[in-house]
Design a protein around this motif. Structure first.
Motif, mmCIF file in Angstrom:
data_model
loop_
_atom_site.group_PDB
_atom_site.id
_atom_site.type_symbol
_atom_site.label_atom_id
_atom_site.label_comp_id
_atom_site.label_asym_id
_atom_site.label_seq_id
_atom_site.Cartn_x
_atom_site.Cartn_y
_atom_site.Cartn_z
ATOM 1 N N GLU A 121 0.837 -1.199 0.000
ATOM 2 C CA GLU A 121 0.000 0.000 0.000
ATOM 3 C C GLU A 121 0.870 1.246 0.000
ATOM 4 O O GLU A 121 1.900 1.305 0.679
ATOM 5 N N ILE A 122 0.438 2.252 -0.755
ATOM 6 C CA ILE A 122 1.153 3.507 -0.853
ATOM 7 C C ILE A 122 0.170 4.657 -0.663
ATOM 8 O O ILE A 122 -0.934 4.630 -1.202
ATOM 9 N N ASN A 123 0.559 5.649 0.118
ATOM 10 C CA ASN A 123 -0.228 6.869 0.289
ATOM 11 C C ASN A 123 0.267 7.882 -0.745
ATOM 12 O O ASN A 123 1.258 8.569 -0.522
ATOM 13 N N LEU A 124 -0.430 7.940 -1.860
ATOM 14 C CA LEU A 124 0.032 8.722 -3.002
ATOM 15 C C LEU A 124 -0.438 10.167 -2.894
ATOM 16 O O LEU A 124 -1.643 10.430 -2.747
ATOM 17 N N PRO A 125 0.471 11.149 -2.955
ATOM 18 C CA PRO A 125 0.065 12.553 -2.921
ATOM 19 C C PRO A 125 -0.879 12.877 -4.080
ATOM 20 O O PRO A 125 -0.651 12.454 -5.222
ATOM 21 N N THR A 126 -1.952 13.621 -3.786
ATOM 22 C CA THR A 126 -2.952 13.949 -4.809
ATOM 23 C C THR A 126 -2.750 15.331 -5.412
ATOM 24 O O THR A 126 -3.284 15.611 -6.483
ATOM 25 N N ASN A 127 -1.993 16.183 -4.751
ATOM 26 C CA ASN A 127 -1.755 17.537 -5.256
ATOM 27 C C ASN A 127 -0.624 17.504 -6.281
ATOM 28 O O ASN A 127 0.507 17.177 -5.945
ATOM 29 N N PRO A 128 -0.894 17.853 -7.532
ATOM 30 C CA PRO A 128 0.156 17.801 -8.574
ATOM 31 C C PRO A 128 1.375 18.647 -8.217
ATOM 32 O O PRO A 128 2.511 18.252 -8.493
ATOM 33 N N GLN A 129 1.145 19.824 -7.614
ATOM 34 C CA GLN A 129 2.272 20.686 -7.272
ATOM 35 C C GLN A 129 3.123 20.064 -6.174
ATOM 36 O O GLN A 129 4.358 20.127 -6.202
ATOM 37 N N ALA A 130 2.457 19.421 -5.190
ATOM 38 C CA ALA A 130 3.189 18.748 -4.115
ATOM 39 C C ALA A 130 4.034 17.613 -4.677
ATOM 40 O O ALA A 130 5.174 17.388 -4.245
ATOM 41 N N ALA A 131 3.460 16.927 -5.648
ATOM 42 C CA ALA A 131 4.201 15.838 -6.281
ATOM 43 C C ALA A 131 5.435 16.365 -7.007
ATOM 44 O O ALA A 131 6.527 15.785 -6.933
ATOM 45 N N ALA A 132 5.268 17.482 -7.706
ATOM 46 C CA ALA A 132 6.391 18.072 -8.433
ATOM 47 C C ALA A 132 7.473 18.561 -7.471
ATOM 48 O O ALA A 132 8.670 18.387 -7.715
ATOM 49 N N ASP A 133 7.053 19.173 -6.362
ATOM 50 C CA ASP A 133 8.010 19.660 -5.367
ATOM 51 C C ASP A 133 8.800 18.507 -4.756
ATOM 52 O O ASP A 133 10.013 18.606 -4.545
ATOM 53 N N LEU A 134 8.088 17.407 -4.469
ATOM 54 C CA LEU A 134 8.748 16.239 -3.880
ATOM 55 C C LEU A 134 9.792 15.679 -4.836
ATOM 56 O O LEU A 134 10.920 15.369 -4.435
ATOM 57 N N ALA A 135 9.409 15.558 -6.089
ATOM 58 C CA ALA A 135 10.346 15.025 -7.086
ATOM 59 C C ALA A 135 11.588 15.905 -7.183
ATOM 60 O O ALA A 135 12.715 15.405 -7.279
ATOM 61 N N GLY A 136 11.370 17.222 -7.120
ATOM 62 C CA GLY A 136 12.506 18.137 -7.203
ATOM 63 C C GLY A 136 13.420 18.037 -5.995
ATOM 64 O O GLY A 136 14.653 18.004 -6.139
ATOM 65 N N GLN A 137 12.835 17.958 -4.798
ATOM 66 C CA GLN A 137 13.642 17.873 -3.578
ATOM 67 C C GLN A 137 14.452 16.582 -3.530
ATOM 68 O O GLN A 137 15.653 16.604 -3.234
ATOM 69 N N THR A 138 13.780 15.478 -3.801
ATOM 70 C CA THR A 138 14.490 14.193 -3.724
ATOM 71 C C THR A 138 15.541 14.074 -4.820
ATOM 72 O O THR A 138 16.596 13.477 -4.605
ATOM 73 N N ALA A 139 15.271 14.654 -5.981
ATOM 74 C CA ALA A 139 16.253 14.605 -7.067
ATOM 75 C C ALA A 139 17.526 15.350 -6.671
ATOM 76 O O ALA A 139 18.642 14.878 -6.941
#
Length: 386
Positions: free
Chosen positions: A330-348
């Protein structure tokens, strides 16, 4: 050097171990686990200034000079320096790449570094006896040893600092991921299988490698975290690649290490199109390409690692994550597109810093090895260097 095989039943001496980085030290400094043997009567005695090395890990630098008397297991060889020989100089000589090359010439099954498909055998004293080396006088040996002690200590300190930096970066990444994938109003709980276009597929066991310029790139688990840098990969013959077309990469898939240490995942860059993956790697193809970076980030989170540990708890020797188990996670997937983009940027950014730091450590290790080899083989004058 002369081989020593002294055994004194009932002698009261500390049990010693050989570390690649710390040399010969008390076993209690490495682990608090109880010793396996009920009796130490058959253990070898090593004396202060004896050289002790692990016959199975000699090419990895598992050797050193004993600072005190102790006991060692039969897997270790004990050597004593003859008159006029500095044991610390000999230990450095045995850690050099020149020495490793000499071993490879003599012992079938010994490979250099982490060479694949090579059976590592024991290296007994009888093999070392066949190696001829130039040994300078005692004064020069001491000068070389003092120089290497000083210079390698500087490099080791630098490596330790970079390793601490990596730990801090990983802690930061874990905190970012934990916040992003925590259950709440900004996330939606689903199963991993529902995010995938098809069942994940394992890679293949390929027995033969070819020259990089002639073959098809082949991704192993150890390559996953370094794909962004386009570092050279091992290659396989084109006909082998065609045979395993089901695991061929087109770019955009998630590559996940599923054997041993979990949490190594990356989105395959476009330049990998046409490459294959090894058996320890799974290929995950998402229904929505926009979800791939999020899912990839989650595969490095403590939430994924917790579920993976539960799924592989029955296999303690070499844990392997099953694809059916993964699909049920099971995964708790973020639903906010901007939050998803921010997360990808931070982890990258964090992953890039980690990869750069790991590369720095690798280069520092290479520098250390080259320095040792140059000093013990007379390629540099340590008096001028000092």
């Amino acid at each position: 050097m002369e081989k020593i095989d002294e055994r004194i039943p009932g002698i009261d001496l500390p049990l010693m171990s050989v570390s690649q980085t710390r040399g010969v030290i008390r076993r209690s400094e490495l682990t608090d686990a109880p010793q396996r043997a009920e009796s130490l009567d058959n253990y070898k005695v090593c004396r202060a200034n004896d050289i002790v090395f692990n016959k199975m890990s000699i090419r990895a630098g598992a050797m050193g000079v004993a600072a005190e008397d102790g006991l060692v297991t039969y897997h270790y060889e004990v050597m004593r320096p003859r008159e006029g020989t500095d044991p610390h100089f000999i230990a450095y000589l045995m850690k050099s790449s020149w020495f490793t090359e000499e071993l490879i010439k003599r012992e079938r099954g010994i490979g250099a570094g982490n060479q694949a498909n090579v059976r590592t055998t024991e290296v007994p004293f009888s093999v070392l006896k066949t190696i001829d080396a130039y040994i300078p006088n005692r004064v020069e040996q001491r000068a070389i040893t003092d120089y290497l002690d000083r210079e390698t200590a500087r490099i080791d300190t630098l490596i330790e600092e970079q390793q601490r930096l990596i730990e801090l970066l990983r802690e930061r990444r874990n905190a970012v991921l934990a916040a992003a994938f925590s259950p709440g109003p900004s996330t939606k709980t689903t199963r991993v299988g529902r995010l995938l276009a098809a069942r994940p597929s394992y890679g293949v066991l390929v027995p033969k490698y070819v020259d990089e310029s002639e073959g098809v790139p082949f991704v192993r688990a150890g390559d996953i975290l370094h794909l962004a840098a386009e570092r050279p990969l091992r290659a396989i013959a084109p006909e082998q690649s065609d045979e395993y077309s089901r695991t061929k990469i087109s770019g955009g898939e998630i590559l996940l290490g599923v054997v041993g240490k979990m949490g190594q995942a990356a989105v395959a860059p476009r330049w990998l199109a046409g490459a294959n993956v090894a058996r320890a790697v799974a290929v995950l193809r998402c229904r929505d390409m926009a979800v791939a970076p999020l899912l990839c980030a989650w595969l490095a989170s403590s939430d994924f690692l917790r579920q993976a540990e539960l799924a592989t708890s029955g296999d303690s020797i070499q844990p392997t994550l099953g694809m059916k188990d993964l699909a049920r996670f099971e995964i708790n997937l973020p639903t906010n597109p901007q939050a998803a983009a921010d997360l990808a940027g931070q982890t990258a950014k964090i992953n890039t810093l980690i990869a750069e730091t790991e590369r720095f450590i690798e280069l520092a290790g290479e520098r250390r090895s080259a320095l040792i080899t140059a000093a013990v083989t007379g390629q540099i004058d340590v008096r001028e260097a000092a």
